[in-house]
Design a protein around this motif. Structure first.
Motif, PDB file in Angstrom:
ATOM      1  N   CYS A   2      48.773  52.348  47.185  1.00 22.33           N
ATOM      2  CA  CYS A   2      48.280  51.024  46.833  1.00 22.33           C
ATOM      3  C   CYS A   2      49.053  49.979  47.612  1.00 22.33           C
ATOM      4  CB  CYS A   2      48.443  50.757  45.338  1.00 22.33           C
ATOM      5  SG  CYS A   2      47.349  51.753  44.321  1.00 22.33           S
ATOM      6  N   SER A   3      48.387  48.876  47.907  1.00 21.10           N
ATOM      7  CA  SER A   3      49.026  47.754  48.576  1.00 21.10           C
ATOM      8  C   SER A   3      48.828  46.501  47.735  1.00 21.10           C
ATOM      9  CB  SER A   3      48.438  47.566  49.978  1.00 21.10           C
ATOM     10  OG  SER A   3      47.031  47.427  49.919  1.00 21.10           O
ATOM     11  N   ALA A   4      49.890  45.688  47.643  1.00 20.62           N
ATOM     12  CA  ALA A   4      49.863  44.440  46.875  1.00 20.62           C
ATOM     13  C   ALA A   4      49.990  43.278  47.848  1.00 20.62           C
ATOM     14  CB  ALA A   4      51.011  44.417  45.875  1.00 20.62           C
ATOM     15  N   SER A   5      49.143  42.256  47.670  1.00 25.56           N
ATOM     16  CA  SER A   5      49.079  41.191  48.666  1.00 25.56           C
ATOM     17  C   SER A   5      49.162  39.793  48.075  1.00 25.56           C
ATOM     18  CB  SER A   5      47.775  41.326  49.455  1.00 25.56           C
ATOM     19  OG  SER A   5      47.579  40.246  50.332  1.00 25.56           O
ATOM     20  N   GLU A   6      49.550  38.874  48.945  1.00 27.17           N
ATOM     21  CA  GLU A   6      49.562  37.445  48.629  1.00 27.17           C
ATOM     22  C   GLU A   6      48.155  36.950  48.298  1.00 27.17           C
ATOM     23  OE1 GLU A   6      51.430  33.734  48.138  1.00 27.17           O
ATOM     24  OE2 GLU A   6      52.386  35.657  48.537  1.00 27.17           O
ATOM     25  N   ASP A   7      47.120  37.659  48.755  1.00 21.05           N
ATOM     26  CA  ASP A   7      45.740  37.239  48.477  1.00 21.05           C
ATOM     27  C   ASP A   7      45.317  37.512  47.031  1.00 21.05           C
ATOM     28  OD1 ASP A   7      45.098  39.988  48.387  1.00 21.05           O
ATOM     29  OD2 ASP A   7      44.025  39.977  50.285  1.00 21.05           O
ATOM     30  N   GLY A   8      46.235  38.043  46.223  1.00 17.01           N
ATOM     31  CA  GLY A   8      45.956  38.271  44.810  1.00 17.01           C
ATOM     32  C   GLY A   8      45.255  39.577  44.511  1.00 17.01           C
ATOM     33  N   THR A   9      45.147  40.452  45.502  1.00 17.07           N
ATOM     34  CA  THR A   9      44.481  41.730  45.278  1.00 17.07           C
ATOM     35  C   THR A   9      45.449  42.895  45.440  1.00 17.07           C
ATOM     36  OG1 THR A   9      43.795  42.103  47.584  1.00 17.07           O
ATOM     37  CG2 THR A   9      42.302  40.819  46.186  1.00 17.07           C
ATOM     38  N   VAL A  10      45.073  43.990  44.821  1.00 24.09           N
ATOM     39  CA  VAL A  10      45.722  45.287  45.037  1.00 24.09           C
ATOM     40  C   VAL A  10      44.628  46.201  45.544  1.00 24.09           C
ATOM     41  CG1 VAL A  10      46.835  47.259  43.928  1.00 24.09           C
ATOM     42  CG2 VAL A  10      47.469  44.934  43.263  1.00 24.09           C
ATOM     43  N   ARG A  11      44.912  46.899  46.620  1.00 25.04           N
ATOM     44  CA  ARG A  11      43.924  47.824  47.172  1.00 25.04           C
ATOM     45  C   ARG A  11      44.435  49.246  47.035  1.00 25.04           C
ATOM     46  NH1 ARG A  11      39.830  45.532  50.680  1.00 25.04           N
ATOM     47  NH2 ARG A  11      40.034  43.278  50.595  1.00 25.04           N
ATOM     48  N   VAL A  12      43.498  50.149  46.733  1.00 27.66           N
ATOM     49  CA  VAL A  12      43.798  51.577  46.613  1.00 27.66           C
ATOM     50  C   VAL A  12      43.234  52.250  47.858  1.00 27.66           C
ATOM     51  CG1 VAL A  12      43.500  53.652  45.217  1.00 27.66           C
ATOM     52  CG2 VAL A  12      43.604  51.401  44.100  1.00 27.66           C
ATOM     53  N   TRP A  13      44.091  52.999  48.563  1.00 34.73           N
ATOM     54  CA  TRP A  13      43.729  53.612  49.841  1.00 34.73           C
ATOM     55  C   TRP A  13      43.842  55.121  49.769  1.00 34.73           C
ATOM     56  CZ3 TRP A  13      42.512  50.111  53.748  1.00 34.73           C
ATOM     57  CH2 TRP A  13      42.917  48.787  53.542  1.00 34.73           C
ATOM     58  N   ASP A  14      42.958  55.805  50.490  1.00 35.28           N
ATOM     59  CA  ASP A  14      43.046  57.246  50.649  1.00 35.28           C
ATOM     60  C   ASP A  14      43.955  57.524  51.853  1.00 35.28           C
ATOM     61  OD1 ASP A  14      42.113  59.853  52.051  1.00 35.28           O
ATOM     62  OD2 ASP A  14      41.245  60.001  50.049  1.00 35.28           O
ATOM     63  N   ILE A  15      45.000  58.314  51.654  1.00 30.93           N
ATOM     64  CA  ILE A  15      45.969  58.563  52.725  1.00 30.93           C
ATOM     65  C   ILE A  15      45.327  59.288  53.903  1.00 30.93           C
ATOM     66  CG2 ILE A  15      48.084  59.816  53.343  1.00 30.93           C
ATOM     67  CD1 ILE A  15      49.091  59.237  50.498  1.00 30.93           C
ATOM     68  N   LYS A  16      44.524  60.302  53.650  1.00 31.98           N
ATOM     69  CA  LYS A  16      43.945  61.106  54.743  1.00 31.98           C
ATOM     70  C   LYS A  16      42.854  60.369  55.519  1.00 31.98           C
ATOM     71  CE  LYS A  16      45.149  65.704  53.306  1.00 31.98           C
ATOM     72  NZ  LYS A  16      46.317  65.838  54.130  1.00 31.98           N
ATOM     73  N   THR A  17      41.920  59.723  54.799  1.00 26.47           N
ATOM     74  CA  THR A  17      40.800  59.069  55.479  1.00 26.47           C
ATOM     75  C   THR A  17      41.145  57.657  55.951  1.00 26.47           C
ATOM     76  OG1 THR A  17      39.838  58.117  53.473  1.00 26.47           O
ATOM     77  CG2 THR A  17      39.149  60.362  54.091  1.00 26.47           C
ATOM     78  N   LYS A  18      42.224  57.085  55.390  1.00 29.42           N
ATOM     79  CA  LYS A  18      42.658  55.725  55.724  1.00 29.42           C
ATOM     80  C   LYS A  18      41.613  54.681  55.320  1.00 29.42           C
ATOM     81  CE  LYS A  18      45.257  57.508  59.645  1.00 29.42           C
ATOM     82  NZ  LYS A  18      44.757  58.857  59.704  1.00 29.42           N
ATOM     83  N   LYS A  19      40.850  54.988  54.291  1.00 27.27           N
ATOM     84  CA  LYS A  19      39.812  54.070  53.820  1.00 27.27           C
ATOM     85  C   LYS A  19      40.207  53.469  52.475  1.00 27.27           C
ATOM     86  CE  LYS A  19      35.968  56.193  56.202  1.00 27.27           C
ATOM     87  NZ  LYS A  19      35.822  55.299  57.286  1.00 27.27           N
ATOM     88  N   CYS A  20      39.771  52.234  52.259  1.00 27.80           N
ATOM     89  CA  CYS A  20      40.009  51.570  50.981  1.00 27.80           C
ATOM     90  C   CYS A  20      39.025  52.125  49.954  1.00 27.80           C
ATOM     91  CB  CYS A  20      39.821  50.066  51.144  1.00 27.80           C
ATOM     92  SG  CYS A  20      40.141  49.148  49.630  1.00 27.80           S
ATOM     93  N   LEU A  21      39.571  52.644  48.864  1.00 29.60           N
ATOM     94  CA  LEU A  21      38.742  53.215  47.803  1.00 29.60           C
ATOM     95  C   LEU A  21      38.354  52.180  46.758  1.00 29.60           C
ATOM     96  CD1 LEU A  21      40.801  56.485  47.216  1.00 29.60           C
ATOM     97  CD2 LEU A  21      38.740  56.207  48.612  1.00 29.60           C
ATOM     98  N   ARG A  22      39.255  51.239  46.496  1.00 29.91           N
ATOM     99  CA  ARG A  22      39.032  50.215  45.465  1.00 29.91           C
ATOM    100  C   ARG A  22      39.787  48.942  45.813  1.00 29.91           C
ATOM    101  NH1 ARG A  22      36.620  53.601  42.814  1.00 29.91           N
ATOM    102  NH2 ARG A  22      36.366  54.107  40.671  1.00 29.91           N
ATOM    103  N   LYS A  23      39.200  47.822  45.423  1.00 34.54           N
ATOM    104  CA  LYS A  23      39.861  46.521  45.532  1.00 34.54           C
ATOM    105  C   LYS A  23      40.009  45.989  44.116  1.00 34.54           C
ATOM    106  CE  LYS A  23      39.050  41.891  47.377  1.00 34.54           C
ATOM    107  NZ  LYS A  23      38.090  41.070  48.137  1.00 34.54           N
ATOM    108  N   LEU A  24      41.232  45.860  43.659  1.00 35.63           N
ATOM    109  CA  LEU A  24      41.506  45.377  42.304  1.00 35.63           C
ATOM    110  C   LEU A  24      41.759  43.875  42.360  1.00 35.63           C
ATOM    111  CD1 LEU A  24      43.943  48.241  41.270  1.00 35.63           C
ATOM    112  CD2 LEU A  24      41.465  48.159  40.998  1.00 35.63           C
ATOM    113  N   THR A  25      40.934  43.118  41.653  1.00 33.52           N
ATOM    114  CA  THR A  25      41.033  41.660  41.657  1.00 33.52           C
ATOM    115  C   THR A  25      41.335  41.167  40.249  1.00 33.52           C
ATOM    116  OG1 THR A  25      38.659  41.436  41.292  1.00 33.52           O
ATOM    117  CG2 THR A  25      39.403  41.471  43.576  1.00 33.52           C
ATOM    118  N   GLY A  26      41.404  39.874  40.107  1.00 32.16           N
ATOM    119  CA  GLY A  26      41.605  39.303  38.781  1.00 32.16           C
ATOM    120  C   GLY A  26      43.010  38.779  38.552  1.00 32.16           C
ATOM    121  N   HIS A  27      43.903  38.968  39.508  1.00 29.97           N
ATOM    122  CA  HIS A  27      45.252  38.419  39.379  1.00 29.97           C
ATOM    123  C   HIS A  27      45.181  36.914  39.633  1.00 29.97           C
ATOM    124  CE1 HIS A  27      45.740  42.648  40.604  1.00 29.97           C
ATOM    125  NE2 HIS A  27      46.618  42.639  39.625  1.00 29.97           N
TER     126      HIS A  27
END
Length: 90
Positions: free
Chosen positions: A47-72
């Motif tokens: 997971c990555s946490a950002s100044e943009d207020g989102t947390v993203r969940v990434w797949d390590i092997k495919t390097k693709k974003c699986l989910r974007k968590l918003t609401g912060h």
């Protein structure tokens, strides 16, 4: 396979091979600084946490974003995995 993750002010995360230090992936998706990353090896994600207020969940092997968590209401400054849960600090 082991991977080293680096993140910062350019809104991206770079994946490196920890033996050769070669770049093995560039991950984009955030629109501001990436403050923190956390790996859950058992699930093959991080997971990555950002100044943009989102947390993203990434797949390590495919390097693709699986989910974007918003609401912060503010920036997401930290992220870590605990027993059965994801914890985000804003």
């Amino acid at each position: 396979d082991a991977v080293l993750l680096a993140a910062g002010s350019d809104e991206t995360m770079t994946m490196y091979d920890p033996i050769t230090w070669e770049t093995v992936g560039e991950l984009e998706g955030h629109s501001a600084w990436v403050h923190a990353v956390a790996v859950c090896k058992e699930r093959g994600i991080f997971c990555s946490a950002s100044e943009d207020g989102t947390v993203r969940v990434w797949d390590i092997k495919t390097k693709k974003c699986l989910r974007k968590l918003t609401g912060h209401k503010t920036a997401a400054h930290s992220v870590c995995f605990g027993p059965g849960r994801l914890v985000v600090g804003c």
